[in-house]
Scaffold this motif. Structure first.
Motif, mmCIF file in Angstrom:
data_model
loop_
_atom_site.group_PDB
_atom_site.id
_atom_site.type_symbol
_atom_site.label_atom_id
_atom_site.label_comp_id
_atom_site.label_asym_id
_atom_site.label_seq_id
_atom_site.Cartn_x
_atom_site.Cartn_y
_atom_site.Cartn_z
ATOM 1 N N ASP A 238 0.819 -1.206 0.000
ATOM 2 C CA ASP A 238 0.000 0.000 0.000
ATOM 3 C C ASP A 238 0.857 1.262 0.000
ATOM 4 N N ALA A 239 2.081 1.172 0.464
ATOM 5 C CA ALA A 239 2.978 2.327 0.522
ATOM 6 C C ALA A 239 3.339 2.786 -0.883
ATOM 7 N N GLU A 240 3.776 4.053 -0.988
ATOM 8 C CA GLU A 240 4.322 4.522 -2.256
ATOM 9 C C GLU A 240 5.702 3.901 -2.440
ATOM 10 N N ARG A 241 5.938 3.332 -3.611
ATOM 11 C CA ARG A 241 7.161 2.579 -3.887
ATOM 12 C C ARG A 241 8.062 3.427 -4.768
ATOM 13 N N LEU A 242 9.227 3.783 -4.226
ATOM 14 C CA LEU A 242 10.093 4.751 -4.890
ATOM 15 C C LEU A 242 11.414 4.125 -5.323
ATOM 16 N N SER A 243 11.855 4.493 -6.515
ATOM 17 C CA SER A 243 13.195 4.164 -6.998
ATOM 18 C C SER A 243 13.524 5.101 -8.144
ATOM 19 N N ALA A 244 14.406 6.070 -7.872
ATOM 20 C CA ALA A 244 14.760 7.061 -8.879
ATOM 21 C C ALA A 244 15.870 6.584 -9.797
ATOM 22 N N ASN A 245 16.703 5.660 -9.321
ATOM 23 C CA ASN A 245 17.897 5.309 -10.106
ATOM 24 C C ASN A 245 17.942 3.853 -10.558
ATOM 25 N N TYR A 246 16.824 3.128 -10.485
ATOM 26 C CA TYR A 246 16.678 1.843 -11.165
ATOM 27 C C TYR A 246 15.641 2.036 -12.275
ATOM 28 N N ASP A 247 16.040 1.738 -13.486
ATOM 29 C CA ASP A 247 15.112 1.786 -14.612
ATOM 30 C C ASP A 247 14.642 0.364 -14.893
ATOM 31 N N PHE A 248 13.378 0.092 -14.607
ATOM 32 C CA PHE A 248 12.820 -1.260 -14.741
ATOM 33 C C PHE A 248 12.111 -1.483 -16.080
ATOM 34 N N THR A 249 12.301 -0.593 -17.026
ATOM 35 C CA THR A 249 11.628 -0.724 -18.319
ATOM 36 C C THR A 249 11.912 -2.082 -18.956
ATOM 37 N N LYS B 212 8.019 4.719 -8.790
ATOM 38 C CA LYS B 212 8.189 6.060 -9.330
ATOM 39 C C LYS B 212 9.373 6.708 -8.618
ATOM 40 N N PRO B 213 9.992 7.723 -9.228
ATOM 41 C CA PRO B 213 11.230 8.254 -8.651
ATOM 42 C C PRO B 213 11.037 9.055 -7.375
ATOM 43 N N TYR B 214 9.909 9.724 -7.238
ATOM 44 C CA TYR B 214 9.699 10.579 -6.070
ATOM 45 C C TYR B 214 8.201 10.693 -5.786
ATOM 46 N N THR B 215 7.900 11.238 -4.627
ATOM 47 C CA THR B 215 6.529 11.576 -4.278
ATOM 48 C C THR B 215 6.546 12.912 -3.565
ATOM 49 N N ILE B 216 5.438 13.612 -3.597
ATOM 50 C CA ILE B 216 5.306 14.896 -2.904
ATOM 51 C C ILE B 216 4.114 14.813 -1.961
ATOM 52 N N ARG B 217 4.341 15.175 -0.704
ATOM 53 C CA ARG B 217 3.270 15.220 0.287
ATOM 54 C C ARG B 217 3.012 16.671 0.707
ATOM 55 N N GLU B 218 1.758 17.072 0.660
ATOM 56 C CA GLU B 218 1.353 18.406 1.133
ATOM 57 C C GLU B 218 0.940 18.265 2.580
ATOM 58 N N ILE B 219 1.664 18.938 3.490
ATOM 59 C CA ILE B 219 1.414 18.793 4.925
ATOM 60 C C ILE B 219 1.318 20.179 5.551
ATOM 61 N N ASP B 220 0.140 20.531 5.999
ATOM 62 C CA ASP B 220 -0.106 21.838 6.626
ATOM 63 C C ASP B 220 0.461 22.985 5.805
ATOM 64 N N GLY B 221 0.235 22.936 4.501
ATOM 65 C CA GLY B 221 0.652 24.018 3.622
ATOM 66 C C GLY B 221 2.095 23.944 3.174
ATOM 67 N N LYS B 222 2.841 22.961 3.656
ATOM 68 C CA LYS B 222 4.230 22.782 3.239
ATOM 69 C C LYS B 222 4.324 21.565 2.314
ATOM 70 N N ARG B 223 5.249 21.662 1.362
ATOM 71 C CA ARG B 223 5.419 20.581 0.397
ATOM 72 C C ARG B 223 6.700 19.804 0.727
ATOM 73 N N VAL B 224 6.543 18.503 0.910
ATOM 74 C CA VAL B 224 7.668 17.625 1.244
ATOM 75 C C VAL B 224 7.895 16.659 0.084
ATOM 76 N N GLY B 225 9.063 16.737 -0.532
ATOM 77 C CA GLY B 225 9.420 15.835 -1.620
ATOM 78 C C GLY B 225 10.290 14.708 -1.108
ATOM 79 N N ILE B 226 9.996 13.497 -1.548
ATOM 80 C CA ILE B 226 10.735 12.310 -1.082
ATOM 81 C C ILE B 226 11.226 11.547 -2.307
ATOM 82 N N ILE B 227 12.534 11.257 -2.338
ATOM 83 C CA ILE B 227 13.178 10.549 -3.445
ATOM 84 C C ILE B 227 13.636 9.179 -2.943
ATOM 85 N N GLY B 228 13.509 8.139 -3.770
ATOM 86 C CA GLY B 228 14.031 6.811 -3.444
ATOM 87 C C GLY B 228 15.300 6.527 -4.236
#
Length: 531
Positions: free
Chosen positions: A125-136, A145-161
């Motif tokens: 169920d979690a977001e599954r991240l990998s920016a530097n493995y190309d599984f094509t 996906k390489p990253y996700t963005i979470r909007e938290i109390d008006g702030k934007r948090v970017g997370i990279i795997g």
């Protein structure tokens, strides 16, 4: 699935775990993180770790804080009988029950092959991240996906795997078709995009590349020092406990200056789920505070919780799997006279495992000679220290203990190798601090840790000579950085897994009245210089 504690239990847990923390704030963000939990479903013999205990802490934090992200930095599997017998059917559902928000891959997620990994990761169920493995073009295409963005109390948090370079670490057939992109270059590209284009207020890199430098591969500290837009690194792979400041060790600081002189918070919780990482950020003060101001600590995961606090649904899920393993875990097959440590790169346990490989290899050579094959080269045994997953305690040795200690699906084999490749292999092993080599071998090193002499059966290795190595197929492919072994020629390969052969070895020792006992004397020794 959320489990809410009663008021008394909640106050008790919050008081124990959050003592000394800042007061509650609507704009606080808490990031809880784990790494390298390695199938440790139950607490260990000391009562540390265990998924039920971890869940109790996670729930107490979620009940106390408005904004909580739960992140895992890889190697959820491999290390106990739960994975050896059930192949991920226990670990991944439990990650869902704990409601992880972000998960990345570790190297051991590939141990049963790319398709098995993909099949299990699709269930998360979690977001599954990998920016530097190309599984094509592989079975894992479209899962990450390489990253996700979470909007938290008006702030934007970017997370990279970010994932480790698989070369000489993950078996080639397990990552066939996967393209690896350099860690730092890829991370900087996505971090700049998140800060500049997506206007993220905070960028977090969740990595499985390690904090300890043992080869040319990029690690968390390389990433921190060469980055410009990353604020927090949540790491894994090297099993380091990175404590606040320099409390762990000067070489493992939690605050590092980036390429522009700004601080980056570097974290890691160790291994086996014994600690839960906790990072608290005041989102209202992000413009003024730096990652050096974030509250960071490691919360011990222990067995101090009453049964009424533990998640009943998780316990009901684990119980039938645990019951199926108990009979195997309890079956005594031998006895150990002394403790043997699996974390030491040299000493009794690596020596014992490699002596097994030599003994087994000699039996194979005798069988092959009986078929008319001429094999007259010197023979040595090699086993990688990383393949020994648990210590051995003095006393009864059980079947389950051996299966859990040697959990990988490796097979024994016999290979021929040139002396020059053997010398180079031993030099690499020496620079790592040692490796499992059998009684036939002595490696003499200089002050810099390089091999200056390699002896087999008391004789200097001839660079042009031929030698036989009894080892596992993982090492024969040049993995664990022992790349010269890939130049060898495999002349015989076993069918059963190596754990089955070691079980036979222990039973044979027991039948002869002999204990499981390794020679503790190091086989990598420093050169003695006379004054």
């Amino acid at each position: 699935m959320k489990f809410h504690l009663n008021i008394a239990s909640r106050l008790l847990l919050i008081g124990a775990l959050m003592a000394g923390g800042a007061g509650l704030s609507a704009s606080d963000l808490v990031i809880l993180h784990t790494n390298d939990t390695h199938s440790m479903i139950d607490p260990d013999a000391k009562g540390t770790g265990g998924v039920l205990q971890r869940k109790a802490i996670i729930d107490s934090v979620r009940n106390a804080e408005k904004n909580v992200l739960l992140v895992d930095a890889g190697d959820v599997v491999q290390g106990t009988l739960y994975f050896k017998f059930f192949g991920g059917d226990v670990e991944y559902p439990l990650m869902n029950m704990m409601d992880y928000d972000v998960q990345i891959l570790g190297n051991h997620e590939f141990d049963n092959g790319l398709k098995a990994m993909a099949d299990h990761y699709r269930t998360l169920d979690a977001e599954r991240l990998s920016a530097n493995y190309d599984f094509t073009g592989t079975p894992a295409e479209g899962i990450f996906k390489p990253y996700t963005i979470r909007e938290i109390d008006g702030k934007r948090v970017g997370i990279i795997g970010l994932n480790i370079d698989p070369s000489s670490l993950i078996a080639r057939n397990a990552v066939e078709g996967v393209k690896f992109l350099p860690v730092v270059e890829t991370a900087n590209r996505y971090a700049a995009y998140l800060k500049d284009k997506e206007r993220c207020d905070l960028v977090v890199a969740v990595t499985h590349i390690g904090a300890y430098k043992e080869n040319e591969k990029e690690i968390d500290y390389d990433l921190a020092r060469r980055s410009k837009d990353i604020d927090i690194i949540i790491g894994g792979h090297s099993h380091n406990e990175i404590l606040p400041g320099n409390a762990s060790a000067p070489e493992f600081p939690s605050i590092v200056e980036n390429a522009e002189g700004r601080p980056v918070l570097v974290t890691q919780t160790g291994k086996y789920g014994r600690k839960l990482g906790y990072i608290k950020i005041d989102l209202d003060d992000l413009a003024e505070e730096t990652p050096a101001d974030f509250e960071y600590r490691l919360i011990p995961v222990t067995d101090r919780f009453a049964p009424s606090v533990l998640d009943a649904d998780m316990e009901a899920f684990v119980a039938p799997y645990r019951d199926r393993l108990r009979a195997i875990e309890a079956r005594v097959i031998g006895r150990a006279d002394e403790d043997m440590d699996n974390d030491a790169r040299v000493g009794a346990y690596p020596n014992w495992a490699s002596d097994f490989a030599e003994d087994y290899g000699r039996a194979v050579v005798d069988s092959l000679r009986a078929t008319g094959l001429e094999l007259n080269a010197p023979l040595i045994g090699m086993m990688n220290v990383g393949g020994i997953r648990h210590p051995m305690k003095r006393g009864d040795v059980t079947e389950g203990e051996i299966l859990a200690t040697f959990p990988f699906s490796n097979r024994m084999l016999l290979m021929e190798i040139k002396g020059k490749d053997l010398i180079e292999t031993m030099d690499i092993a020496a620079q790592k601090g040692g490796e499992g080599v059998s009684r036939a071998v002595m490696v003499v090193t200089d002050d810099e840790g390089h091999a200056v002499r390699v002896l087999v059966d008391g004789e200097e290795v001839d660079p042009e000579g031929t030698y036989l190595i009894s080892t596992i197929d993982y090492l024969s492919g040049g993995n664990d950085d022992l790349r010269p072994l890939a130049n060898g020629k495999v002349i015989w390969r076993d069918v059963p897994e190596v754990s089955e052969r070691i079980l036979e070895y222990v039973r044979a020792l027991s039948a002869q009245g002999l204990p499981v006992a390794g020679d503790p004397r190091p086989r990598f020794v420093k050169e003695v210089r006379l004054q």
